[in-house]
Design a protein around this motif. Structure first.
Motif, PDB file in Angstrom:
ATOM      1  N   GLU A 122       0.837  -1.194   0.000  1.00 16.55           N
ATOM      2  CA  GLU A 122       0.000   0.000   0.000  1.00 16.55           C
ATOM      3  C   GLU A 122       0.875   1.249   0.000  1.00 16.55           C
ATOM      4  O   GLU A 122       2.046   1.221   0.372  1.00 16.55           O
ATOM      5  CB  GLU A 122      -0.937   0.005   1.213  1.00 16.55           C
ATOM      6  CG  GLU A 122      -0.225  -0.022   2.547  1.00 16.55           C
ATOM      7  CD  GLU A 122      -1.189  -0.169   3.714  1.00 16.55           C
ATOM      8  OE1 GLU A 122      -2.386  -0.393   3.466  1.00 16.55           O
ATOM      9  OE2 GLU A 122      -0.737  -0.043   4.862  1.00 16.55           O
ATOM     10  N   GLY A 123       0.305   2.322  -0.449  1.00 19.36           N
ATOM     11  CA  GLY A 123       1.041   3.583  -0.510  1.00 19.36           C
ATOM     12  C   GLY A 123       0.242   4.610  -1.285  1.00 19.36           C
ATOM     13  O   GLY A 123      -0.804   4.298  -1.873  1.00 19.36           O
ATOM     14  N   GLU A 124       0.742   5.835  -1.292  1.00 17.05           N
ATOM     15  CA  GLU A 124       0.061   6.896  -2.010  1.00 17.05           C
ATOM     16  C   GLU A 124       0.227   6.704  -3.516  1.00 17.05           C
ATOM     17  O   GLU A 124       1.043   5.890  -3.973  1.00 17.05           O
ATOM     18  CB  GLU A 124       0.616   8.247  -1.570  1.00 17.05           C
ATOM     19  CG  GLU A 124       0.381   8.524  -0.088  1.00 17.05           C
ATOM     20  CD  GLU A 124       1.074   9.782   0.387  1.00 17.05           C
ATOM     21  OE1 GLU A 124       1.803  10.393  -0.426  1.00 17.05           O
ATOM     22  OE2 GLU A 124       0.907  10.151   1.558  1.00 17.05           O
ATOM     23  N   ALA A 125      -0.526   7.480  -4.270  1.00 19.66           N
ATOM     24  CA  ALA A 125      -0.451   7.384  -5.724  1.00 19.66           C
ATOM     25  C   ALA A 125       0.962   7.695  -6.197  1.00 19.66           C
ATOM     26  O   ALA A 125       1.599   8.634  -5.722  1.00 19.66           O
ATOM     27  CB  ALA A 125      -1.440   8.365  -6.357  1.00 19.66           C
ATOM     28  N   GLY A 126       1.464   6.888  -7.133  1.00 20.64           N
ATOM     29  CA  GLY A 126       2.768   7.149  -7.719  1.00 20.64           C
ATOM     30  C   GLY A 126       3.950   6.611  -6.951  1.00 20.64           C
ATOM     31  O   GLY A 126       5.092   6.890  -7.302  1.00 20.64           O
ATOM     32  N   THR A 127       3.715   5.807  -5.921  1.00 24.93           N
ATOM     33  CA  THR A 127       4.841   5.318  -5.126  1.00 24.93           C
ATOM     34  C   THR A 127       5.454   4.043  -5.683  1.00 24.93           C
ATOM     35  O   THR A 127       6.362   3.475  -5.074  1.00 24.93           O
ATOM     36  CB  THR A 127       4.405   5.082  -3.668  1.00 24.93           C
ATOM     37  OG1 THR A 127       3.207   4.307  -3.642  1.00 24.93           O
ATOM     38  CG2 THR A 127       4.185   6.401  -2.953  1.00 24.93           C
ATOM     39  N   GLY A 128       4.976   3.542  -6.824  1.00 23.68           N
ATOM     40  CA  GLY A 128       5.642   2.416  -7.474  1.00 23.68           C
ATOM     41  C   GLY A 128       4.991   1.071  -7.240  1.00 23.68           C
ATOM     42  O   GLY A 128       5.618   0.030  -7.508  1.00 23.68           O
ATOM     43  N   LYS A 129       3.751   1.038  -6.769  1.00 22.24           N
ATOM     44  CA  LYS A 129       3.072  -0.242  -6.510  1.00 22.24           C
ATOM     45  C   LYS A 129       2.877  -1.013  -7.811  1.00 22.24           C
ATOM     46  O   LYS A 129       3.167  -2.219  -7.888  1.00 22.24           O
ATOM     47  CB  LYS A 129       1.722   0.016  -5.837  1.00 22.24           C
ATOM     48  CG  LYS A 129       1.814   0.809  -4.537  1.00 22.24           C
ATOM     49  CD  LYS A 129       0.459   1.045  -3.913  1.00 22.24           C
ATOM     50  CE  LYS A 129      -0.447   1.901  -4.771  1.00 22.24           C
ATOM     51  NZ  LYS A 129       0.087   3.267  -4.993  1.00 22.24           N
TER      52      LYS A 129
END
Length: 934
Positions: free
Chosen positions: A45-52
């Motif tokens: 999980e992570g914010e938008a654009g963090t490379g998921k």
């Protein structure tokens, strides 16, 4: 079908997982477990654009080669309208997935989930399976239920589940699923922003070159957002905004690429008009802003803005800072701010500036910045508001006032009636802020134009006051003298010119002329303003000090403090002068009390050229108390301030303290570097005092480095100067003993006797200062080889280093008296060794150990006492105290208040702490401080 989001078209070999090593290791571990027949779930999980998405794509590619079956899919923004779509799109690529047909009633959904389970079980019979589902924050409840059901049902099969979701937004159902899966044993990883080092590595990966500082600074504006960073670098490359030469990537223009602006613009266009208005106002206020300010500008209440704030958070535009709201990164902020048309932006700046001006206090510097951006040339009413802002901001932030005054002058036509007054205001503000050369340039250009007589005289008076601060004391005296001949000069300007002339005479060493002028001024005090009388009292105090009458000097300095009631008088900093004199006679507690009363006087009540005074005076106190590392740190902070301001008396003062402290700490090379620095020209009252201290420090460093013969001429001048000035003897308690010791080493007994005689006269006439009597005993003990006198000095010095020096001299005197007194000699030298060791005076301790060895005594050299150059153990006590306060969340100003030091000194300590601990942020420092314990 699988949802495809827009991404930078970067060649496959350039895509990396920089900064995502931990996540990649977790994926590799799960695939290994699957090959061994075990299942596993990884939640990313992570914010938008963090490379998921990139991680999931790379995992699918990596798993396909070793024989995995892969199923990849993702939810679209409107996936809730298509139940089970993410799972169905993922399984559509597998040959064993049947045709599920349209999804209808709940019963049909349960059958589809069962069919998916059976299909995956069959496929597991052929080898491990990797299922990667992206963007589950948009998944429908049926998909989330199916994922939970399938992960439990297939727990005994070799299935790897990689599930990713965005943490911004309101995906509470997905959040609950992730919480549930984590409790059931899933591994959960949160992807945060890339750190600075990783951002640099990504730049090198994508551009194939090492970035220059400007390019690196622009890359840092992405806030560590991997997708935005890749978009930025690709845009810069495509628009030829970077050049690569010799393995170095240089930024040609800092302009944000159009593709980044367009993408962020599209995101901004998706939010409601009310939220766009909020973001626009927030961007004009600044990179961070208080919701109360935005609400007031919008004519609303903070509560009324909650829906817009919620949308701004969900869409990833804003984040919560410690005390304010902030734009997620610098690029988002700049794009939003740049989208505001210039006339609208100017009007908003004006509105925000007026709002902050009314608030006053700490908001004044920000108010000044907004007003500068919100006024148009020729707008008389707005320029009048700027004039009022300059007056209001000056005492709070001289630098902001200077920028504001200069800007107001640029917007004023020279033909306008307000131009002369604004010129005077700008010159005064620039000089107060320490921008001395800018102030002189403005005066010189203004004097070339026709001006009213009063304005011309006032500018010339200001010029004469600024010149000494730049080292042009003679020119200042000439200007002030000429000004005093102008007919009809007002009493105020006459006082200012008299003060310049008085200070210039003192600064050029004309003690007799300065004293006579000061006495005339004090005699006719009722006819003069506070500033001139205060300046005259300071001049007389320093004259008495140089003449060897410290009691009268302190009396006059205290009178100057009492007289300085007006702001103009306080700009002469009589408290700083009094503090300096109190330190000289070792009245340190009173000196601290005077300093505490002064507060940040040097920064708020006068020229910022005096902003270094608190740090330099605290350095003197540390030196007198034997804290050499702290003294060097404070003096270094003071020197850093003066170096930005040009020549100043405090430069000499700071260099003398630095050279002495570093030499006593054992670093002769560093001491020589400071002692041999260019000496600024005399430029202010008190410069003979600072000059005497620096000349003494230079001579001491020379003797320590090259021997007494190398400093014979300098020592001779110092001794001869004692006939007319006692600066050296009073300002340093070790000066007289050192001069006697060095003169005897040179075979110059006559000068040694002269030093002792001068010190005896000084001490005999002032029994109220015990430190003078102890120093006189030390000097006479060396000259007359008087054991009793040296014993008195070894017991009576309040300066711990001077006390150790006296003990060493006593031990050497007893040694010379013969072997019968060997035990007493060893005892004296042991006392000196212990004192030097406690002080960290490594070079002095080594010298005493050598002398003990000559007596047949070996003392162990405790190497663990040596301070390492890095790591927690390398920090001084003061640096550890600063670290502890920073770890509690205090700002630099709060730390400064707690530790009674200036914010400049706190910043200086933090730079050294960061270097020694190899950290780059307060967060890292806090972690290390907590790990280090109390």
């Amino acid at each position: 079908m699988a949802v495809q989001r827009s991404r930078v078209e970067t060649p496959r070999h350039e895509r990396t997982v920089r900064g995502r090593e931990r996540a990649w290791e977790a994926i590799v571990a799960l695939t290994r477990s699957a090959r061994a027949g075990r299942s596993g779930v990884l939640l990313i999980e992570g914010e938008a654009g963090t490379g998921k998405s990139l991680l999931l794509a790379k995992a699918a590619c990596a798993a396909a080669a070793p024989g995995f079956s892969t199923a990849t899919g993702g939810a679209g923004e409107f996936a809730k309208a298509a139940p089970l779509e993410p799972l169905l799109s993922a399984l559509a690529g597998l040959p064993f997935a049947g045709d599920a047909g349209p999804v209808g009633r709940p019963g049909r959904r349960l059958r589809i989930i069962e069919e998916i389970r059976a299909a995956l079980e069959r496929r597991c019979g052929e080898g491990p399976v990797l299922v990667a589902l992206d963007d589950l924050q948009w998944a429908d409840p049926a998909t989330l239920t199916a994922v939970h059901t399938l992960t439990r049902a297939l727990a005994s099969h070799p299935v790897v589940w990689l599930l990713a979701r965005r943490t911004t937004g309101r995906a509470t159902e997905t959040g609950r699923l992730f919480d549930l899966l984590e409790r059931e044993g899933a591994t959960r990883l949160t992807l945060g922003p890339l750190d600075d080092a990783t951002v640099r590595e990504v730049v090198i990966d994508m551009l194939g070159a090492v970035p220059d500082p400007d390019l690196l600074a622009l890359a840092a504006e992405t806030g560590g957002d991997p997708a935005l960073l890749a978009e930025l670098l690709s845009g810069l490359r495509d628009e030829d905004a970077v050049t690569v030469v010799g393995g170095r990537a240089r930024l040609v223009t800092p302009r944000i690429p159009e593709r980044v602006r367009a993408d962020l613009g599209r995101r901004l266009g998706r939010v409601s008009p009310a939220t766009r208005h909020l973001l626009t106002v927030g961007a004009v206020i600044g990179r961070s802003f208080c919701p109360e300010d935005a609400a007031e500008v919008l004519g609303a209440t903070p509560a009324a803005l909650l829906p817009q704030l919620d949308e701004a958070f969900c869409e990833g535009f804003l984040v919560v800072a410690p005390e304010e709201l902030a734009f997620r990164n610098g690029l988002v902020w700049r794009v939003v701010a740049d989208a505001v048309p210039a006339p609208v932006r100017r009007a908003l700046h004006r509105q925000v500036g007026d709002l902050l001006m009314e608030r006053g206090g700490s908001a004044m510097p920000a108010a000044a910045s907004h007003l500068m951006q919100g006024v148009r040339p020729g707008d008389a009413r707005a320029l009048a508001d700027l004039d009022r802002a300059v007056a209001a901001v000056t005492l709070v932030s001289p630098r902001s006032a200077a920028a504001l005054a200069a800007h107001a002058l640029r917007l004023t036509d020279p033909a306008e009636p307000a131009w002369p007054a604004r010129t005077v205001t700008a010159v005064r503000a620039l000089s107060t802020a320490g921008r001395l050369e800018d102030a002189l340039d403005l005066v010189d250009s203004a004097l070339l134009t026709p001006l009213p007589g009063e304005t011309s005289a006032r500018l010339r008076c200001l010029r004469s006051a600024i010149l000494p601060l730049t080292g042009r004391t003679g020119e200042a005296a000439a200007e002030a003298s000429a000004l005093l001949t102008v007919p009809g000069l007002s009493g105020e300007l006459r006082d200012e010119a008299e003060l310049v002339l008085l200070n210039a005479q003192a600064g050029m060493g004309d003690d007799r002329g300065a004293r006579a002028r000061a006495e005339r001024i004090v005699f006719a005090a009722d006819g003069h303003g506070d500033a001139l009388v205060t300046g005259a009292l300071i001049t007389l105090a320093l004259s008495e000090w140089g003449s060897g009458r410290p009691a009268d000097g302190l009396r006059l300095a205290r009178a100057a403090v009492r007289r300085a009631e007006s702001a103009d008088a306080r700009r002469l900093h009589p408290r700083m002068i009094l503090t300096m004199l109190l330190i000289d006679v070792h009245r340190l507690e009173e000196a601290r009390a005077v300093m505490a009363g002064a507060g940040e006087e040097a920064e708020t009540a006068g020229h910022l050229a005096w902003a270094a005074a608190p740090a330099v005076l605290r350095a003197r106190m540390h030196l007198a108390e034997g804290r050499f590392h702290d003294a060097a740190a404070e003096a270094g902070a003071g020197l850093a301030i003066t170096s930005r301001l040009g020549p100043h008396v405090l430069t000499s003062y700071a260099l003398s303290v630095l050279a002495t402290a570093v030499m006593r700490a054992g670093d002769l090379r560093g001491a020589r570097r400071y002692a041999e620095g260019d000496r600024p020209p005399p430029c202010h009252c008190g410069s003979p005092y600072a000059d005497a201290r620096l000349r003494l420090a230079r001579a001491q460093v020379t003797v320590a480095s090259e021997g007494a013969a190398a400093a014979a001429e300098a020592v001779g001048r110092l001794c001869d100067d004692l006939e007319t000035h006692r600066w050296t003897l009073i300002s340093e308690s070790t000066a007289a003993p050192w001069l006697v010791r060095t003169a005897l080493a040179l075979g110059d007994r006559a000068r040694a006797r002269a030093v002792v005689a001068a010190m005896d006269r000084l001490a005999g006439g002032h029994p109220v200062f015990p430190c003078l009597g102890v120093t006189a005993a030390h000097a006479r003990g060396l000259l007359d080889r008087d054991r009793d006198a040296l014993e008195r000095a070894a017991a009576g010095h309040t300066d711990p280093w001077a006390r150790a020096s006296a003990a060493e001299d006593l031990g050497m005197l007893i040694t010379a008296e013969g072997p019968a007194l060997r035990r007493d000699a060893v005892a004296g030298l042991d006392t000196a060794l212990a004192a030097y060791t406690d002080l960290g005076a490594a070079r002095d301790a080594a010298r005493v150990r050598r002398r003990l060895r000559r007596l047949g005594v070996r003392r162990r050299h405790w190497s663990q006492a040596d301070r390492p150059v890095s790591g927690w153990a390398s920090l001084t006590d003061t640096e550890r105290s600063v670290s502890a306060l920073v770890a509690q969340g205090l700002t630099n100003r709060q730390v400064a208040t707690q530790m009674s030091m200036s914010t400049h000194t706190v910043a200086f300590h933090l730079r050294h702490i960061f270097r020694k601990l190899d950290v780059t942020s307060r967060v890292e420092l806090t972690r290390l401080t907590i790990e280090a314990g109390p």
